[in-house]
Design an enzyme around this catalytic site. Structure first.
Site, mmCIF file in Angstrom:
data_model
loop_
_atom_site.group_PDB
_atom_site.id
_atom_site.type_symbol
_atom_site.label_atom_id
_atom_site.label_comp_id
_atom_site.label_asym_id
_atom_site.label_seq_id
_atom_site.Cartn_x
_atom_site.Cartn_y
_atom_site.Cartn_z
ATOM 1 N N GLU A 1 0.869 -1.170 0.000
ATOM 2 C CA GLU A 1 0.000 0.000 0.000
ATOM 3 C C GLU A 1 0.909 1.224 0.000
ATOM 4 O O GLU A 1 1.760 1.374 0.877
ATOM 5 C CB GLU A 1 -0.905 0.026 1.227
ATOM 6 N N ASP B 1 -5.676 9.070 9.822
ATOM 7 C CA ASP B 1 -4.305 8.672 10.127
ATOM 8 C C ASP B 1 -3.867 9.159 11.498
ATOM 9 O O ASP B 1 -4.178 10.275 11.914
ATOM 10 C CB ASP B 1 -3.346 9.225 9.067
#
Length: 283
Positions: free
Chosen positions: A54, A65
């Site tokens: 990824e 995040d």
């Protein structure tokens, strides 16, 4: 869902299943800490044991995040990383690796600004295999998901501990490649997952779909990766790898001779742990 030809993701998950083990999915931020070092890390990941990569697209407002990946994104943006440069990284990677699946992970805004038709054409031509766009729900499939599938790119959706059986069918509709199960509530890297709870959640998701289920968010150590690998088709590690980049930098935040090895060394230990579960199961 739009009919599709077999992809690199299909082939890699099938190969790992034939070996009786989970796939190791590694996340790194494109352009962190600089473009050249990031390209070197990307090129080295398969040899260290990454089955699927990824590649994070840095964004100024990364709402899902945690601190580690936010910091990595800021380092990349400071160095001038863009979506166009990220696509170019995949193109360069494909010059020496035609087999390892690469998924771009990020947010819709950079893609929207780039232009969806142009982005899909460029990403496909560069060798991107799939997309994870965390801020596009199923209700917005017309924006990117359906065009991506039509362009031959897998669109990978997130399921969470709060995705119940009423919501799950909507999440799985038009999903391709694999399902990404978020093992904890919250942001990336914020807590350690409970392997028993994760295994139960994976089994529930798999009762609704034939797609592989990879588990991420909170998996940081080889021991955690092995525990999750026992009950999932894939284990995703991201924050720990981005943290390994940070710890290798010099006082000015620049890459050092240890930066690439700091990441690949951790990947190698994670890969050994994941493969160790398969060996134990076979004995």
């Amino acid at each position: 869902m739009t009919s599709r030809l077999p992809t690199r993701l299909d082939a890699r998950f099938r190969a790992c299943a034939q070996e009786g083990r989970a796939a190791l999915v590694t996340f790194v931020t494109a352009g962190d800490p600089d473009l050249a070092t990031s390209q070197a890390i990307l090129a080295a990941l398969p040899g260290a044991g990454a089955d699927i990569i990824e590649l994070g697209v840095p964004f100024t407002d990364p709402m899902a995040d945690g601190p580690a990946i936010q910091a990595g994104g800021l380092r990349a943006l400071k160095g001038g990383q863009t979506l166009a440069k990220t696509i170019a990284m995949v193109r360069a990677f494909r010059e020496s690796d035609a087999a390892t699946p690469v998924v771009l992970m990020g947010y819709y805004n950079p893609i929207y600004i780039y232009g969806v038709p142009r982005f899909l054409e460029d990403a496909k031509a560069a060798g991107v295999d799939g997309l994870i766009v965390v801020d596009l729900p199923p209700e917005e499939d017309g924006e990117l998901c359906l065009p991506a599938l039509a362009a031959g790119l897998d669109f990978i959706r997130l399921a969470t501990p709060t995705t119940d059986d009423r919501r799950l069918p909507a999440v799985l509709t038009n999903t391709a490649g694999f399902v990404y199960y978020v093992s904890i509530n919250g942001i990336t890297g914020s807590a350690a997952p409970d392997p028993d709870a994760v295994a139960g959640a994976v089994a529930r998701i798999k009762s609704h779909t034939g797609l592989p289920v990879a588990v991420g968010f909170g998996v940081r150590t080889p021991e955690q990766a092995a525990a999750i690998a026992a009950g999932a088709d894939g284990v995703v590690v991201g924050s720990a790898l981005v943290d390994a980049v940070r710890r290798s930098l010099d006082a000015e935040g620049h890459a050092t001779a240890e930066t690439v090895g700091a990441v690949t060394g951790l990947v190698a230990s994670l890969a050994a742990a994941v493969r160790g579960v398969a060996r134990q199961a076979a004995e």
